[in-house]
Design a protein around this motif. Structure first.
Motif, PDB file in Angstrom:
ATOM      1  N   VAL A 280       5.363  18.589  -0.298  1.00 59.96           N
ATOM      2  CA  VAL A 280       4.049  18.287   0.271  1.00 59.96           C
ATOM      3  C   VAL A 280       4.155  17.155   1.300  1.00 59.96           C
ATOM      4  CG1 VAL A 280       3.164  16.545  -1.368  1.00 59.96           C
ATOM      5  CG2 VAL A 280       1.603  18.192  -0.356  1.00 59.96           C
ATOM      6  N   ILE A 281       5.060  16.205   1.089  1.00 55.82           N
ATOM      7  CA  ILE A 281       5.255  15.135   2.072  1.00 55.82           C
ATOM      8  C   ILE A 281       5.834  15.706   3.367  1.00 55.82           C
ATOM      9  CG2 ILE A 281       6.623  13.066   2.590  1.00 55.82           C
ATOM     10  CD1 ILE A 281       6.235  12.230  -0.333  1.00 55.82           C
TER      11      ILE A 281
ATOM     12  N   ASP B 115       0.826  -1.201   0.000  1.00 54.68           N
ATOM     13  CA  ASP B 115       0.000   0.000   0.000  1.00 54.68           C
ATOM     14  C   ASP B 115       0.863   1.256   0.000  1.00 54.68           C
ATOM     15  OD1 ASP B 115      -2.317  -1.578   0.167  1.00 54.68           O
ATOM     16  OD2 ASP B 115      -2.070  -1.750   2.331  1.00 54.68           O
ATOM     17  N   LEU B 116       0.608   2.106  -0.960  1.00 56.78           N
ATOM     18  CA  LEU B 116       1.281   3.398  -1.010  1.00 56.78           C
ATOM     19  C   LEU B 116       0.323   4.454  -0.482  1.00 56.78           C
ATOM     20  CD1 LEU B 116       2.857   3.147  -4.583  1.00 56.78           C
ATOM     21  CD2 LEU B 116       4.021   2.807  -2.409  1.00 56.78           C
ATOM     22  N   LEU B 117       0.820   5.376   0.301  1.00 52.91           N
ATOM     23  CA  LEU B 117      -0.007   6.466   0.797  1.00 52.91           C
ATOM     24  C   LEU B 117      -0.341   7.405  -0.365  1.00 52.91           C
ATOM     25  CD1 LEU B 117       1.862   7.257   4.134  1.00 52.91           C
ATOM     26  CD2 LEU B 117      -0.251   5.945   3.832  1.00 52.91           C
ATOM     27  N   PRO B 118      -1.592   7.835  -0.481  1.00 58.33           N
ATOM     28  CA  PRO B 118      -1.993   8.602  -1.676  1.00 58.33           C
ATOM     29  C   PRO B 118      -1.699  10.089  -1.577  1.00 58.33           C
ATOM     30  CG  PRO B 118      -3.913   8.180  -0.311  1.00 58.33           C
ATOM     31  CD  PRO B 118      -2.741   7.526   0.393  1.00 58.33           C
ATOM     32  N   LEU B 119      -1.282  10.657  -2.712  1.00 58.42           N
ATOM     33  CA  LEU B 119      -1.195  12.097  -2.909  1.00 58.42           C
ATOM     34  C   LEU B 119      -2.026  12.430  -4.152  1.00 58.42           C
ATOM     35  CD1 LEU B 119       2.661  12.708  -2.536  1.00 58.42           C
ATOM     36  CD2 LEU B 119       0.921  13.103  -0.792  1.00 58.42           C
ATOM     37  N   ALA B 120      -2.632  13.601  -4.161  1.00 57.33           N
ATOM     38  CA  ALA B 120      -3.451  14.004  -5.308  1.00 57.33           C
ATOM     39  C   ALA B 120      -2.660  14.910  -6.237  1.00 57.33           C
ATOM     40  CB  ALA B 120      -4.712  14.727  -4.835  1.00 57.33           C
ATOM     41  N   TRP B 121      -2.761  14.626  -7.534  1.00 59.04           N
ATOM     42  CA  TRP B 121      -2.270  15.521  -8.578  1.00 59.04           C
ATOM     43  C   TRP B 121      -3.506  16.147  -9.200  1.00 59.04           C
ATOM     44  CZ3 TRP B 121       2.714  16.644 -10.294  1.00 59.04           C
ATOM     45  CH2 TRP B 121       2.820  17.341 -11.509  1.00 59.04           C
ATOM     46  N   LEU B 122      -3.767  17.418  -8.894  1.00 60.87           N
ATOM     47  CA  LEU B 122      -4.997  18.071  -9.334  1.00 60.87           C
ATOM     48  C   LEU B 122      -4.815  18.588 -10.754  1.00 60.87           C
ATOM     49  CD1 LEU B 122      -7.803  18.677  -8.137  1.00 60.87           C
ATOM     50  CD2 LEU B 122      -6.964  20.964  -7.588  1.00 60.87           C
TER      51      LEU B 122
ATOM     52  N   TYR C 174       5.178  18.076 -23.519  1.00 62.27           N
ATOM     53  CA  TYR C 174       5.800  19.128 -22.717  1.00 62.27           C
ATOM     54  C   TYR C 174       5.275  19.153 -21.277  1.00 62.27           C
ATOM     55  CZ  TYR C 174       1.722  22.234 -23.520  1.00 62.27           C
ATOM     56  OH  TYR C 174       0.471  22.781 -23.562  1.00 62.27           O
ATOM     57  N   LEU C 175       4.225  18.373 -20.987  1.00 62.49           N
ATOM     58  CA  LEU C 175       3.681  18.295 -19.633  1.00 62.49           C
ATOM     59  C   LEU C 175       4.087  17.025 -18.889  1.00 62.49           C
ATOM     60  CD1 LEU C 175      -0.002  19.520 -20.245  1.00 62.49           C
ATOM     61  CD2 LEU C 175       1.897  20.831 -19.284  1.00 62.49           C
ATOM     62  N   SER C 176       4.213  15.923 -19.614  1.00 60.89           N
ATOM     63  CA  SER C 176       4.417  14.621 -18.958  1.00 60.89           C
ATOM     64  C   SER C 176       5.650  14.540 -18.055  1.00 60.89           C
ATOM     65  CB  SER C 176       4.459  13.505 -20.003  1.00 60.89           C
ATOM     66  OG  SER C 176       5.503  13.710 -20.934  1.00 60.89           O
ATOM     67  N   PRO C 177       6.756  15.253 -18.338  1.00 60.90           N
ATOM     68  CA  PRO C 177       7.911  15.144 -17.426  1.00 60.90           C
ATOM     69  C   PRO C 177       7.604  15.578 -15.991  1.00 60.90           C
ATOM     70  CG  PRO C 177       8.595  16.123 -19.507  1.00 60.90           C
ATOM     71  CD  PRO C 177       7.105  16.042 -19.540  1.00 60.90           C
ATOM     72  N   TYR C 178       6.723  16.568 -15.810  1.00 65.14           N
ATOM     73  CA  TYR C 178       6.374  17.002 -14.451  1.00 65.14           C
ATOM     74  C   TYR C 178       5.767  15.850 -13.653  1.00 65.14           C
ATOM     75  CZ  TYR C 178       6.694  21.893 -16.117  1.00 65.14           C
ATOM     76  OH  TYR C 178       7.113  23.090 -16.632  1.00 65.14           O
ATOM     77  N   LEU C 179       4.776  15.176 -14.256  1.00 67.35           N
ATOM     78  CA  LEU C 179       4.095  14.079 -13.563  1.00 67.35           C
ATOM     79  C   LEU C 179       5.027  12.887 -13.389  1.00 67.35           C
ATOM     80  CD1 LEU C 179       1.553  12.918 -12.308  1.00 67.35           C
ATOM     81  CD2 LEU C 179       0.781  12.253 -14.600  1.00 67.35           C
ATOM     82  N   GLU C 180       5.856  12.607 -14.390  1.00 63.19           N
ATOM     83  CA  GLU C 180       6.797  11.492 -14.275  1.00 63.19           C
ATOM     84  C   GLU C 180       7.758  11.692 -13.108  1.00 63.19           C
ATOM     85  OE1 GLU C 180       8.755  11.091 -18.011  1.00 63.19           O
ATOM     86  OE2 GLU C 180       6.920  10.536 -19.096  1.00 63.19           O
ATOM     87  N   GLY C 181       8.276  12.918 -12.971  1.00 66.31           N
ATOM     88  CA  GLY C 181       9.169  13.215 -11.857  1.00 66.31           C
ATOM     89  C   GLY C 181       8.481  13.074 -10.518  1.00 66.31           C
ATOM     90  N   ALA C 182       7.227  13.543 -10.459  1.00 63.22           N
ATOM     91  CA  ALA C 182       6.463  13.443  -9.219  1.00 63.22           C
ATOM     92  C   ALA C 182       6.190  11.981  -8.865  1.00 63.22           C
ATOM     93  CB  ALA C 182       5.150  14.209  -9.360  1.00 63.22           C
ATOM     94  N   GLN C 183       5.800  11.182  -9.843  1.00 66.89           N
ATOM     95  CA  GLN C 183       5.491   9.777  -9.584  1.00 66.89           C
ATOM     96  C   GLN C 183       6.725   9.000  -9.118  1.00 66.89           C
ATOM     97  OE1 GLN C 183       3.852   8.945 -13.478  1.00 66.89           O
ATOM     98  NE2 GLN C 183       1.754   8.931 -12.699  1.00 66.89           N
TER      99      GLN C 183
ATOM    100  N   LEU D 149       7.065   7.373  -5.323  1.00 70.98           N
ATOM    101  CA  LEU D 149       7.265   5.934  -5.139  1.00 70.98           C
ATOM    102  C   LEU D 149       8.468   5.661  -4.248  1.00 70.98           C
ATOM    103  CD1 LEU D 149       6.120   3.191  -5.974  1.00 70.98           C
ATOM    104  CD2 LEU D 149       7.675   3.227  -7.940  1.00 70.98           C
ATOM    105  N   GLU D 150       9.544   6.409  -4.444  1.00 65.17           N
ATOM    106  CA  GLU D 150      10.738   6.245  -3.604  1.00 65.17           C
ATOM    107  C   GLU D 150      10.429   6.487  -2.129  1.00 65.17           C
ATOM    108  OE1 GLU D 150      13.583   9.006  -5.061  1.00 65.17           O
ATOM    109  OE2 GLU D 150      13.942   7.943  -6.954  1.00 65.17           O
ATOM    110  N   LEU D 151       9.466   7.370  -1.861  1.00 66.71           N
ATOM    111  CA  LEU D 151       9.155   7.775  -0.489  1.00 66.71           C
ATOM    112  C   LEU D 151       7.940   7.063   0.085  1.00 66.71           C
ATOM    113  CD1 LEU D 151       9.807  11.614  -0.898  1.00 66.71           C
ATOM    114  CD2 LEU D 151      11.329   9.902   0.096  1.00 66.71           C
ATOM    115  N   GLY D 152       7.417   6.062  -0.658  1.00 66.63           N
ATOM    116  CA  GLY D 152       6.301   5.270  -0.147  1.00 66.63           C
ATOM    117  C   GLY D 152       4.931   5.857  -0.417  1.00 66.63           C
ATOM    118  N   TYR D 153       4.835   6.711  -1.430  1.00 69.27           N
ATOM    119  CA  TYR D 153       3.566   7.346  -1.770  1.00 69.27           C
ATOM    120  C   TYR D 153       3.192   7.031  -3.221  1.00 69.27           C
ATOM    121  CZ  TYR D 153       3.817  10.181   2.498  1.00 69.27           C
ATOM    122  OH  TYR D 153       3.870  10.596   3.801  1.00 69.27           O
TER     123      TYR D 153
END
Length: 350
Positions: free
Chosen positions: A309-310, A71-78, A92-101, A105-109
């Protein structure tokens, strides 16, 4: 009266065995990472010291390890864009979300992409969805202008500069630094008449850092080499008309912008790129990665927003901040196919 002897701990065993507490833990759980001989020696020392594991701690640790695995703790990407899958599908947008994901994941979210412009969606309904899913951390993505969630029990960070209200902490590109870096790199390469061509929206999102930097550069350039910066607005057709009229009138040696359509629009005027005119993009990742320009490190922006945010969640800082902070991420210069090599520039400008 005799003092009750404290039971031996893993730290006591580690001290007696001359190894780390982590190694002792692995040995006591018969896990890989330590040799058979070390495991046997650790168990002998534990027995000699009278070590007995606490079943309550063992049960708690077991549940923790299982939760990390499953189980990963959830964060919202609005997501406030018109397209539901914009942050996955638009280059031109996908790198932002890829970096966040990746960082989450590394931090358990885990990141949940919530579409704010879904038909029938309201901010009240979105607040209910967040509550029902147990989501307390929210990353607000562009081009959101006003996000009226129930922030009292939420921790929020925004990316880029589009959000007007509420005043959240923000992670964004250092637009002034990136533009100056591009301009200095071009001057160092031999370009003289440098034209800056950006939209009013980009300037607004940068809190007018782009316009102030462009005006500073124009004022400090020799009169012979000055090209008035263009800040265009309106529809895409109007953008093209404004840019081509500006280009034909001022004839810069190189154009600096933030729109992948510039290559086609400039070629439509009859000029050859890069033979006659150079072209630079201020955020080449991953949209126009073979162009010359600034690698804005969008993945780092997304990752930093997650880290922030974490941190807010872990320190129980919910609600709107008394003072919102901006974190600026600097880009780096990258050469590419839209500029001539150094020698070619000098020959062209003679």
């Amino acid at each position: 009266m005799k003092t009750k002897k404290m039971p031996a701990s893993l730290g006591d065993i580690a001290k007696a065995a001359g190894i780390s507490t982590v190694a002792v833990s692995l040995a006591m759980r018969n896990r890989p990472g330590v040799s058979k001989e070390t495991r046997a020696r650790v168990r002998r020392i534990a027995q000699k010291l009278g070590y007995a594991p606490d079943p309550r701690i063992a049960s708690w640790m077991h549940r923790m390890r299982e939760s990390k695995a499953k189980d990963l703790l959830p964060l919202a990407w609005l997501n406030s864009r018109p397209e539901k899958d914009a942050w996955e599908k638009i280059d031109y947008l996908s790198p932002y979300l890829e970096g966040a994901q990746a960082r989450a994941l590394e931090l358990g979210y885990g990141i949940e992409n919530l579409w704010a412009r879904q038909p029938g969606m309201t901010m009240q309904r979105m607040s209910q969805i967040l509550y029902q899913r147990g989501i307390e951390g929210v990353i607000v993505s562009q081009p959101a202008r006003h996000v009226r969630l129930r922030w009292r029990h939420l921790a929020g960070v925004s990316i880029d500069g589009s959000l007007l209200a509420p005043g959240l902490h923000r992670v964004m590109s250092d637009h002034a630094f990136n533009l100056l870096l591009a301009l200095k790199s071009l001057k160092r390469a031999g370009y003289r008449r440098i034209g800056i061509c950006l939209s009013d929206q980009v300037d607004s999102f940068s809190h007018h850092a782009c316009r102030s930097t462009a005006c500073y550069f124009h004022a400090t350039t020799s009169k012979m080499d000055r090209v008035p910066p263009l800040f265009y607005s309106g529809t895409p057709v109007m953008h093209k008309n404004q840019i081509t009229a500006w280009f034909r009138r001022h004839r810069p040696n190189v154009v600096v912008g933030l729109d992948s359509r510039l290559l086609k629009w400039l070629r439509d005027t009859g000029c050859r790129i890069p033979e006659e005119v150079g072209l630079v993009h201020l955020a080449i990742d991953d949209d126009v990665s073979d162009w010359a320009g600034i690698y804005a490190d969008k993945r780092e922006i997304g990752a930093t927003a997650v880290e922030w945010v974490i941190t807010l969640l872990q320190t129980h800082r919910f609600g709107l901040p008394a003072k919102a902070l901006n974190m600026l991420v600097r880009g780096s210069w990258r050469p590419g196919k839209t500029l001539l090599p150094f020698r070619g520039i000098l020959l062209h400008l003679k």
